[in-house]
Design a protein around this motif. Sequence first.
Motif, PDB file in Angstrom:
ATOM      1  N   ASN A  50       0.836  -1.193   0.000  1.00 52.89           N
ATOM      2  CA  ASN A  50       0.000   0.000   0.000  1.00 52.89           C
ATOM      3  C   ASN A  50       0.879   1.253   0.000  1.00 52.89           C
ATOM      4  OD1 ASN A  50      -2.592  -1.364   0.244  1.00 52.89           O
ATOM      5  ND2 ASN A  50      -1.972  -1.876   2.317  1.00 52.89           N
ATOM      6  N   GLN A  51       0.507   2.225  -0.808  1.00 49.46           N
ATOM      7  CA  GLN A  51       1.233   3.487  -0.856  1.00 49.46           C
ATOM      8  C   GLN A  51       0.671   4.420   0.218  1.00 49.46           C
ATOM      9  OE1 GLN A  51       3.942   3.985  -2.889  1.00 49.46           O
ATOM     10  NE2 GLN A  51       3.628   1.815  -3.316  1.00 49.46           N
ATOM     11  N   LEU A  52       1.374   4.494   1.316  1.00 48.96           N
ATOM     12  CA  LEU A  52       0.914   5.315   2.434  1.00 48.96           C
ATOM     13  C   LEU A  52       1.614   6.668   2.381  1.00 48.96           C
ATOM     14  CD1 LEU A  52       0.980   2.608   5.253  1.00 48.96           C
ATOM     15  CD2 LEU A  52      -0.953   3.295   3.822  1.00 48.96           C
ATOM     16  N   GLN A  53       1.018   7.601   1.675  1.00 49.25           N
ATOM     17  CA  GLN A  53       1.596   8.934   1.566  1.00 49.25           C
ATOM     18  C   GLN A  53       1.156   9.838   2.712  1.00 49.25           C
ATOM     19  OE1 GLN A  53       0.400  10.182  -2.376  1.00 49.25           O
ATOM     20  NE2 GLN A  53       2.114   9.103  -3.329  1.00 49.25           N
ATOM     21  N   ARG A  54      -0.032   9.557   3.238  1.00 49.49           N
ATOM     22  CA  ARG A  54      -0.552  10.336   4.371  1.00 49.49           C
ATOM     23  C   ARG A  54      -1.255   9.388   5.330  1.00 49.49           C
ATOM     24  NH1 ARG A  54      -3.662  15.251   1.131  1.00 49.49           N
ATOM     25  NH2 ARG A  54      -1.810  16.422   0.481  1.00 49.49           N
ATOM     26  N   ASP A  61      -4.430   7.897   3.608  1.00 49.19           N
ATOM     27  CA  ASP A  61      -4.322   6.558   3.013  1.00 49.19           C
ATOM     28  C   ASP A  61      -4.416   5.463   4.059  1.00 49.19           C
ATOM     29  OD1 ASP A  61      -3.712   7.631   0.376  1.00 49.19           O
ATOM     30  OD2 ASP A  61      -1.753   8.149   1.205  1.00 49.19           O
ATOM     31  N   GLY A  62      -4.435   5.834   5.327  1.00 43.92           N
ATOM     32  CA  GLY A  62      -4.523   4.875   6.415  1.00 43.92           C
ATOM     33  C   GLY A  62      -4.695   5.614   7.724  1.00 43.92           C
ATOM     34  N   PHE A  63      -4.956   4.849   8.790  1.00 42.11           N
ATOM     35  CA  PHE A  63      -5.270   5.446  10.082  1.00 42.11           C
ATOM     36  C   PHE A  63      -4.545   4.706  11.199  1.00 42.11           C
ATOM     37  CE2 PHE A  63      -8.715   5.689   7.095  1.00 42.11           C
ATOM     38  CZ  PHE A  63      -9.068   7.028   7.089  1.00 42.11           C
ATOM     39  N   GLN A  92     -16.069  -1.629   7.572  1.00 41.12           N
ATOM     40  CA  GLN A  92     -16.962  -2.779   7.647  1.00 41.12           C
ATOM     41  C   GLN A  92     -18.083  -2.673   6.630  1.00 41.12           C
ATOM     42  OE1 GLN A  92     -18.330  -4.025  11.644  1.00 41.12           O
ATOM     43  NE2 GLN A  92     -20.407  -3.926  10.841  1.00 41.12           N
ATOM     44  N   LEU A  93     -18.554  -1.447   6.404  1.00 37.33           N
ATOM     45  CA  LEU A  93     -19.642  -1.211   5.459  1.00 37.33           C
ATOM     46  C   LEU A  93     -19.161  -1.078   4.019  1.00 37.33           C
ATOM     47  CD1 LEU A  93     -21.718   1.351   7.570  1.00 37.33           C
ATOM     48  CD2 LEU A  93     -22.233  -1.060   7.186  1.00 37.33           C
ATOM     49  N   GLY A  94     -17.854  -1.144   3.812  1.00 35.23           N
ATOM     50  CA  GLY A  94     -17.319  -1.080   2.455  1.00 35.23           C
ATOM     51  C   GLY A  94     -17.118   0.320   1.917  1.00 35.23           C
ATOM     52  N   LEU A  95     -17.135   1.330   2.800  1.00 38.35           N
ATOM     53  CA  LEU A  95     -16.947   2.705   2.342  1.00 38.35           C
ATOM     54  C   LEU A  95     -15.496   3.015   2.006  1.00 38.35           C
ATOM     55  CD1 LEU A  95     -19.337   4.623   4.763  1.00 38.35           C
ATOM     56  CD2 LEU A  95     -19.619   4.309   2.302  1.00 38.35           C
ATOM     57  N   HIS A  96     -14.565   2.255   2.563  1.00 39.95           N
ATOM     58  CA  HIS A  96     -13.157   2.417   2.211  1.00 39.95           C
ATOM     59  C   HIS A  96     -12.424   1.106   2.462  1.00 39.95           C
ATOM     60  CE1 HIS A  96     -11.232   2.470   6.225  1.00 39.95           C
ATOM     61  NE2 HIS A  96     -12.349   3.031   6.649  1.00 39.95           N
ATOM     62  N   GLN A  97     -11.219   0.983   1.905  1.00 43.46           N
ATOM     63  CA  GLN A  97     -10.397  -0.216   2.078  1.00 43.46           C
ATOM     64  C   GLN A  97      -9.016   0.151   2.631  1.00 43.46           C
ATOM     65  OE1 GLN A  97     -10.701  -1.855  -1.983  1.00 43.46           O
ATOM     66  NE2 GLN A  97     -12.019  -3.449  -1.130  1.00 43.46           N
ATOM     67  N   GLN A 108       2.641  -3.760   8.849  1.00 44.83           N
ATOM     68  CA  GLN A 108       1.349  -4.426   8.722  1.00 44.83           C
ATOM     69  C   GLN A 108       0.420  -3.619   7.817  1.00 44.83           C
ATOM     70  OE1 GLN A 108       1.131  -5.111  13.338  1.00 44.83           O
ATOM     71  NE2 GLN A 108      -0.550  -6.279  12.432  1.00 44.83           N
ATOM     72  N   MET A 109       0.445  -2.317   7.975  1.00 46.65           N
ATOM     73  CA  MET A 109      -0.437  -1.469   7.188  1.00 46.65           C
ATOM     74  C   MET A 109      -0.028  -1.442   5.720  1.00 46.65           C
ATOM     75  SD  MET A 109      -0.952   1.643   9.946  1.00 46.65           S
ATOM     76  CE  MET A 109      -2.093   2.577   8.909  1.00 46.65           C
ATOM     77  N   LYS A 110       1.263  -1.470   5.467  1.00 43.00           N
ATOM     78  CA  LYS A 110       1.744  -1.429   4.083  1.00 43.00           C
ATOM     79  C   LYS A 110       1.395  -2.698   3.317  1.00 43.00           C
ATOM     80  CE  LYS A 110       5.615   1.697   5.079  1.00 43.00           C
ATOM     81  NZ  LYS A 110       7.080   1.823   5.241  1.00 43.00           N
ATOM     82  N   THR A 111       1.318  -3.823   4.011  1.00 44.02           N
ATOM     83  CA  THR A 111       1.032  -5.101   3.350  1.00 44.02           C
ATOM     84  C   THR A 111      -0.423  -5.541   3.521  1.00 44.02           C
ATOM     85  OG1 THR A 111       1.771  -6.334   5.312  1.00 44.02           O
ATOM     86  CG2 THR A 111       3.415  -5.876   3.612  1.00 44.02           C
TER      87      THR A 111
END
Length: 204
Positions: A10-14, A110-112, A133-138, A186-189
């Motif tokens: 995953n490209q975590l720029q922010r 791009d992540g939290f 969970q509702l599919g609004l983001h991945q 973990q977040m990147k993969t």
Amino acid sequence: MPLPILVRMNQLQRICVFCGSSPGNNPQINQQAQHLGKVLAQQDIALVYGAAKIGVMGDVAKGSLNHGGNVIGVIPDFLKLKEVVHLGLTQLITTENMHQRKLKMHELSDGFITLPGGFGTFEELFEIITWAQLGLHQKPIGLLNVDGFYDDLLEMLQVMVDKGFLKQENFDLLLVNDEVEALLEQMKTYQAPVIEKWLKANRT
């Protein structure tokens, strides 16, 4: 000979960080908050957060800014009046209310990652994981479990699974680690599960 499995990074720029506006009483939490900011800066990942100069929030911003990182603060207008806003950020975005603030933080990131905090931190974490969970983001959602701060919460979530109120695959949306660098890996993969998107953003 089997072919190697290629893992998409995953490209975590922010990365958006949720955490307390209070300092708490455990110095290890404040140290880890500053360390997280430092690591984000070193990995050229911009920090998105709630724009405060105080508490654990201020520690994360300090850690990033002190090491040349980009820090984007998002704050509702009424909180700026309480003189808690950090005026030395790379960028400061003002919203009309709390809900717009959360939408903007989601849009920018791009992540939290969630650090220790109080009611507001819990609310931000559970809203963003509910959206997943509702599919609004991945996007990957990390929980930095500093000094076992979230042990009891994780135990309660397991009770929810055991009692049939939470699916295991939804519990697994939450990536947990007590080390900053390991959590970022973990977040990147992270590979998001395929979830049918039935709720649109304008219905949240």
